[in-house]
Design a protein around this motif. Structure first.
Motif, PDB file in Angstrom:
ATOM      1  N   GLY B  44       0.817  -1.205   0.000  1.00 46.19           N
ATOM      2  CA  GLY B  44       0.000   0.000   0.000  1.00 46.19           C
ATOM      3  C   GLY B  44       0.852   1.257   0.000  1.00 46.19           C
ATOM      4  O   GLY B  44       1.845   1.342   0.730  1.00 46.19           O
ATOM      5  N   MET B  91      -9.263   6.976   5.878  1.00 45.82           N
ATOM      6  CA  MET B  91      -8.398   5.961   6.482  1.00 45.82           C
ATOM      7  C   MET B  91      -7.272   6.612   7.261  1.00 45.82           C
ATOM      8  O   MET B  91      -6.931   6.182   8.360  1.00 45.82           O
ATOM      9  CB  MET B  91      -7.819   5.059   5.392  1.00 45.82           C
ATOM     10  N   LEU B 105     -10.161  -0.140   5.198  1.00 45.34           N
ATOM     11  CA  LEU B 105      -9.073  -0.755   4.436  1.00 45.34           C
ATOM     12  C   LEU B 105      -9.618  -1.931   3.627  1.00 45.34           C
ATOM     13  O   LEU B 105      -9.296  -2.094   2.438  1.00 45.34           O
ATOM     14  CB  LEU B 105      -7.980  -1.230   5.405  1.00 45.34           C
ATOM     15  N   HIS B 109      -9.563  -2.241  -0.363  1.00 38.07           N
ATOM     16  CA  HIS B 109      -8.927  -3.377  -1.034  1.00 38.07           C
ATOM     17  C   HIS B 109      -9.905  -4.087  -1.972  1.00 38.07           C
ATOM     18  O   HIS B 109      -9.525  -4.504  -3.068  1.00 38.07           O
ATOM     19  CB  HIS B 109      -8.368  -4.349  -0.001  1.00 38.07           C
ATOM     20  N   SER B 167      -8.667  -7.218   6.614  1.00 38.45           N
ATOM     21  CA  SER B 167      -8.288  -6.346   5.500  1.00 38.45           C
ATOM     22  C   SER B 167      -8.208  -7.082   4.168  1.00 38.45           C
ATOM     23  O   SER B 167      -7.949  -6.476   3.144  1.00 38.45           O
ATOM     24  CB  SER B 167      -6.953  -5.656   5.789  1.00 38.45           C
TER      25      SER B 167
END
Lengths: 237, 237
Positions: B44, B91, B105, B109, B167
């Motif tokens: 990320g 976030m 998150l 994703h 996540s």
């Protein structure tokens, strides 16, 4: 230490020894001074020349390391006391469904560890310098190895596993500071998953690495033998 | 697929490409046909030529494997949409203490995965046969890699990790059947320990191996790079 027999096969010499009443085996490479010495702690119900112990020792010697194994108390050529017999009988009953065997297993392991830790240390004294020392032990070999590795500064790296806080001492694990590779079986029918994770967690080592694989207690995959060898080579080689 | 630049250093050729709007990089060994192709999913906030990606690709190419990386949506040279911006801003606020960032998150994703899975598949189509295919991805690269590995039968082994069920998609993990080496950091400040263990548990692979090491999210020890290479060599080599 008295060496009682010697055979040599494929570049590896295997010598049986006795140290007082204690029987053991030493494997060394024929063609070079050993680069390190790995102590092998056998599993429960096994002994110093169980097929898995011999195969591991030969692999280590082929790599250039010496390896040594002794019978744990109440195992192999060593006598069982009445106390051993009583605990083992009760444990078998519980494993057949008459209750939880883990508390008894922990008690049995603590009894054996009190005896085997000074025995292993006397073996190290008697063998003299064969290079830096590592310890490999799963299951019983882990439960007895943890207090040994915590107590013996000559041991500089250890591969442990197939054990948990319910069958090995978390207090002793908190005294282990050397690098450890810790094996667990994700579907172990003997060691609860959370107990294995808790034992890994309890190790005080700055470098410790957990390897978990699917399967039951006896199903550690073959590639982990190479992985253990590389671990020792990295830390002792 | 259009190759836009090429450099060669120490026996490894690095070529930038575009496939439609998608920018990527291909690394190949100069002196031999690649033995396999490893897709690298960056983390990320990183991109296709982040230092860790390049170092891994060069190591793979030096071993004789090809490696490829693309920018994930909203990363590197790729535009962020208003929706991306909004999620990222929220976030960051939560990571600074304004709440739990993990649900956001996971949402982020899932959004990116829906886009990147078909992108990676089109890259595989365009590259043609460079040998059996593996996937390596940590953190974001794991969360996006799991649905890719589940969907793409050309991928035959994967190194994943630094992610958890909060996540990444446990449902997608249940569709992963190829051998997986799964990395977790025992003291990960971003991924709760039990979430990482649950994601490993959710993988349907018959051969999967968990490597857990002490330290935070970014502290994977250097020896695990060799371990990943050996894993790919064992399954693809």
């Amino acid at each position: 230490m008295r060496f009682t027999s010697q055979t040599s096969t494929d570049g590896v010499t295997e010598r049986s020894f006795t140290l007082g009443e204690l029987p053991g085996v030493l494997w060394t490479p024929d063609d070079a001074e050993p680069g390190a010495l790995i102590l092998i702690g056998h599993g429960g119900g096994q002994h110093k020349q169980a097929p898995g112990v011999v195969a591991r020792a030969i692999r280590l010697a082929a790599y250039g390391f010496a390896a040594a194994a002794i019978d744990a108390p109440a195992h192999g050529d060593r006598p069982k006391t009445a106390e051993h017999d009583q605990i083992i009988t009760e444990m078998r009953a519980r494993m057949s469904g008459a209750g939880d065997p883990l508390p008894l297993l922990a008690e049995f392991h603590a009894l054996l560890a009190a005896q085997t830790v000074p025995e292993w240390r006397s073996v190290l004294d008697a063998l003299g310098n064969l290079g830096p020392v590592g310890y490999w032990g799963m299951s019983l070999g882990c439960a007895l190895g943890i207090p040994l590795v915590a107590a013996e500064p000559r041991i500089r790296a250890a591969v442990l596993g197939l054990s948990g806080t319910s069958s090995a001492s978390a207090e002793a694990a908190a005294g282990v500071a050397v690098p450890v590779q810790f094996m667990m079986q994700w579907d172990d029918e003997l060691i609860p998953r959370e107990d294995a994770l808790a034992l890994f967690d309890a190790l005080a080592s700055g470098e410790k690495t957990l390897h978990a694989n699917p399967g039951k207690h006896g199903d550690v995959p073959a590639f982990e033998a190479d992985s253990a060898l590389r671990f020792f080579a990295r830390h002792l080689g």
